[in-house]
Design a protein around this motif. Structure first.
Motif, PDB file in Angstrom:
ATOM      1  N   LEU A  24       3.402  -8.857 -14.485  1.00 54.50           N
ATOM      2  CA  LEU A  24       2.377  -9.055 -15.507  1.00 54.50           C
ATOM      3  C   LEU A  24       0.997  -9.179 -14.883  1.00 54.50           C
ATOM      4  O   LEU A  24       0.009  -8.631 -15.402  1.00 54.50           O
ATOM      5  CB  LEU A  24       2.710 -10.303 -16.326  1.00 54.50           C
ATOM      6  N   HIS A  25       0.911  -9.913 -13.788  1.00 47.98           N
ATOM      7  CA  HIS A  25      -0.370 -10.086 -13.089  1.00 47.98           C
ATOM      8  C   HIS A  25      -0.922  -8.736 -12.643  1.00 47.98           C
ATOM      9  O   HIS A  25      -2.109  -8.430 -12.854  1.00 47.98           O
ATOM     10  CB  HIS A  25      -0.160 -11.005 -11.890  1.00 47.98           C
ATOM     11  N   HIS A  26      -0.074  -7.906 -12.046  1.00 50.04           N
ATOM     12  CA  HIS A  26      -0.557  -6.623 -11.544  1.00 50.04           C
ATOM     13  C   HIS A  26      -0.828  -5.628 -12.673  1.00 50.04           C
ATOM     14  O   HIS A  26      -1.703  -4.756 -12.533  1.00 50.04           O
ATOM     15  CB  HIS A  26       0.432  -6.061 -10.520  1.00 50.04           C
ATOM     16  N   ALA A  27      -0.132  -5.764 -13.780  1.00 53.17           N
ATOM     17  CA  ALA A  27      -0.460  -4.931 -14.945  1.00 53.17           C
ATOM     18  C   ALA A  27      -1.876  -5.234 -15.419  1.00 53.17           C
ATOM     19  O   ALA A  27      -2.625  -4.313 -15.782  1.00 53.17           O
ATOM     20  CB  ALA A  27       0.546  -5.165 -16.065  1.00 53.17           C
ATOM     21  N   ASP A  28      -2.258  -6.499 -15.397  1.00 47.10           N
ATOM     22  CA  ASP A  28      -3.619  -6.865 -15.787  1.00 47.10           C
ATOM     23  C   ASP A  28      -4.656  -6.361 -14.794  1.00 47.10           C
ATOM     24  O   ASP A  28      -5.834  -6.206 -15.141  1.00 47.10           O
ATOM     25  CB  ASP A  28      -3.738  -8.384 -15.943  1.00 47.10           C
ATOM     26  N   LEU A  29      -4.226  -6.103 -13.565  1.00 50.05           N
ATOM     27  CA  LEU A  29      -5.131  -5.531 -12.561  1.00 50.05           C
ATOM     28  C   LEU A  29      -5.220  -4.005 -12.677  1.00 50.05           C
ATOM     29  O   LEU A  29      -5.961  -3.374 -11.928  1.00 50.05           O
ATOM     30  CB  LEU A  29      -4.658  -5.903 -11.158  1.00 50.05           C
ATOM     31  N   GLY A  30      -4.434  -3.430 -13.594  1.00 49.54           N
ATOM     32  CA  GLY A  30      -4.492  -1.995 -13.829  1.00 49.54           C
ATOM     33  C   GLY A  30      -3.368  -1.194 -13.210  1.00 49.54           C
ATOM     34  O   GLY A  30      -3.378   0.039 -13.282  1.00 49.54           O
ATOM     35  N   TYR A  31      -2.388  -1.873 -12.634  1.00 46.97           N
ATOM     36  CA  TYR A  31      -1.260  -1.176 -12.025  1.00 46.97           C
ATOM     37  C   TYR A  31      -0.130  -0.971 -13.039  1.00 46.97           C
ATOM     38  O   TYR A  31       0.010  -1.749 -13.982  1.00 46.97           O
ATOM     39  CB  TYR A  31      -0.726  -1.960 -10.821  1.00 46.97           C
ATOM     40  N   THR A  32       0.669   0.054 -12.812  1.00 43.35           N
ATOM     41  CA  THR A  32       1.803   0.334 -13.695  1.00 43.35           C
ATOM     42  C   THR A  32       3.101  -0.041 -12.990  1.00 43.35           C
ATOM     43  O   THR A  32       3.176  -0.053 -11.759  1.00 43.35           O
ATOM     44  CB  THR A  32       1.854   1.815 -14.084  1.00 43.35           C
ATOM     45  N   PHE A  33       4.140  -0.341 -13.786  1.00 44.04           N
ATOM     46  CA  PHE A  33       5.423  -0.672 -13.184  1.00 44.04           C
ATOM     47  C   PHE A  33       6.573  -0.220 -14.068  1.00 44.04           C
ATOM     48  O   PHE A  33       6.447  -0.077 -15.282  1.00 44.04           O
ATOM     49  CB  PHE A  33       5.535  -2.190 -12.920  1.00 44.04           C
ATOM     50  N   GLY A  34       7.696   0.025 -13.417  1.00 38.10           N
ATOM     51  CA  GLY A  34       8.945   0.327 -14.096  1.00 38.10           C
ATOM     52  C   GLY A  34      10.033  -0.597 -13.577  1.00 38.10           C
ATOM     53  O   GLY A  34       9.859  -1.243 -12.533  1.00 38.10           O
ATOM     54  N   ILE A  35      11.141  -0.661 -14.293  1.00 40.26           N
ATOM     55  CA  ILE A  35      12.249  -1.547 -13.918  1.00 40.26           C
ATOM     56  C   ILE A  35      13.516  -0.714 -13.784  1.00 40.26           C
ATOM     57  O   ILE A  35      13.814   0.132 -14.640  1.00 40.26           O
ATOM     58  CB  ILE A  35      12.461  -2.647 -14.969  1.00 40.26           C
ATOM     59  N   LEU A  36      14.259  -0.958 -12.718  1.00 39.86           N
ATOM     60  CA  LEU A  36      15.523  -0.273 -12.480  1.00 39.86           C
ATOM     61  C   LEU A  36      16.615  -1.316 -12.276  1.00 39.86           C
ATOM     62  O   LEU A  36      16.557  -2.129 -11.350  1.00 39.86           O
ATOM     63  CB  LEU A  36      15.422   0.615 -11.240  1.00 39.86           C
ATOM     64  N   ASP A  37      17.609  -1.329 -13.155  1.00 46.12           N
ATOM     65  CA  ASP A  37      18.786  -2.189 -13.005  1.00 46.12           C
ATOM     66  C   ASP A  37      19.890  -1.365 -12.349  1.00 46.12           C
ATOM     67  O   ASP A  37      20.167  -0.243 -12.776  1.00 46.12           O
ATOM     68  CB  ASP A  37      19.268  -2.712 -14.363  1.00 46.12           C
ATOM     69  N   ALA A  65       6.751  -2.688 -19.467  1.00 47.66           N
ATOM     70  CA  ALA A  65       7.216  -1.742 -18.453  1.00 47.66           C
ATOM     71  C   ALA A  65       7.078  -0.307 -18.961  1.00 47.66           C
ATOM     72  O   ALA A  65       7.282  -0.031 -20.145  1.00 47.66           O
ATOM     73  CB  ALA A  65       8.672  -2.026 -18.092  1.00 47.66           C
ATOM     74  N   LYS A  66       6.746   0.603 -18.063  1.00 48.03           N
ATOM     75  CA  LYS A  66       6.634   2.012 -18.433  1.00 48.03           C
ATOM     76  C   LYS A  66       8.005   2.622 -18.711  1.00 48.03           C
ATOM     77  O   LYS A  66       8.130   3.572 -19.477  1.00 48.03           O
ATOM     78  CB  LYS A  66       5.924   2.803 -17.324  1.00 48.03           C
ATOM     79  N   PHE A  67       9.029   2.081 -18.074  1.00 50.57           N
ATOM     80  CA  PHE A  67      10.398   2.513 -18.338  1.00 50.57           C
ATOM     81  C   PHE A  67      11.349   1.449 -17.832  1.00 50.57           C
ATOM     82  O   PHE A  67      10.977   0.592 -17.028  1.00 50.57           O
ATOM     83  CB  PHE A  67      10.712   3.860 -17.663  1.00 50.57           C
TER      84      PHE A  67
END
Length: 243
Positions: A24-37, A65-67
């Motif tokens: 969440l912190h890095h999303a606010d900095l403008g970065y994107t993320f995805g999650i892989l289980d 999350a983007k995905f």
């Protein structure tokens, strides 16, 4: 879909419990993320794989999350075999993350440590040109090696190599965790009151999470933090960027 950060967990909810605030912190900095289980958590005492999948996607939406994808590896029997490594390489090359967050290097649950090594090795092998993989559409993938792999701290207490301030994001982290009503008894005691008690199902586990976040933040001067370990220590370009 290219993302800046790929958060990998061997079980659904590993990511939320251990590094959701950091995402969440890095999303606010403008970065994107995805999650892989890596698994569906089918050996979990509470709930079912189908329920946990619904909860996982709800939590991913909460986090933005983007995905969120699931590799379908066998829960409890994660192994460092060619098939598992190739599945991970394909996933890494698909989203080309710069940073990968992975399970704890060693922990109470045996799957965590095995997953940590599997993910770290796959990130390395993903950069080798002579390992050929295709995406789901059958197109050949280009090699891709993330810049760094960091292992989040989970159940056992380890001294972190660095911590991330998640004070501002802890409430939203908890909202994502609350999506897993089948796993955490105090979140929805009516619907799951008949489920067996586990080490993580009661309110004391949530108190433990908060205490761990306070402990991790203390030395850095943060109210609440998430901790990480690195197989390769990170470099610093400016000492004044350190808290």
């Amino acid at each position: 879909m290219k993302v800046d950060i790929l958060a990998v967990g061997v079980h659904p909810d590993d990511v939320e419990l251990s590094c959701a605030g950091t995402l969440l912190h890095h999303a606010d900095l403008g970065y994107t993320f995805g999650i892989l289980d890596l698994t569906r958590g089918e050996l979990g005492t509470r709930g079912t794989p189908e329920i946990r999948a619904q909860e996982a996607y709800a939590a991913a939406r909460k986090l933005g999350a983007k995905f969120r994808e699931n590799l379908g590896l066998p829960d409890g029997f994660i192994s460092h075999d060619e098939n598992s490594v190739r599945k991970l390489i394909t996933a890494i090359r698909d989203c080309r993350p710069d940073i990968v967050l992975a399970n704890a290097i060693s922990d109470r649950h045996p799957d965590h440590g095995r997953s940590a090594r599997l993910v770290a090795d796959a990130c390395y092998y993903s950069g080798l040109q002579k390992i050929r993989t295709n995406n789901l559409q059958g197109a050949a993938q280009e090699p891709w090696r993330p810049r760094a792999v960091y292992h989040y701290i989970q159940d056992r207490n380890h001294r972190p190599d660095f911590v991330v301030d998640v004070t501002t994001y802890y409430g939203r982290k908890m909202e994502a965790i609350e999506c897993y009503a089948s796993q955490f008894n105090d979140q929805n005691p009516g619907e799951y009151a008949e489920e067996p008690t586990t080490p993580i199902s009661g309110k004391d586990f949530m108190d433990f999470l908060h205490a761990k976040a306070r402990n991790l933040g203390r030395e850095a001067g943060y109210d609440l933090a998430e901790g990480f370990r690195a197989a390769r220590y990170p470099g610093v370009r400016d000492l004044f960027d350190l808290d």
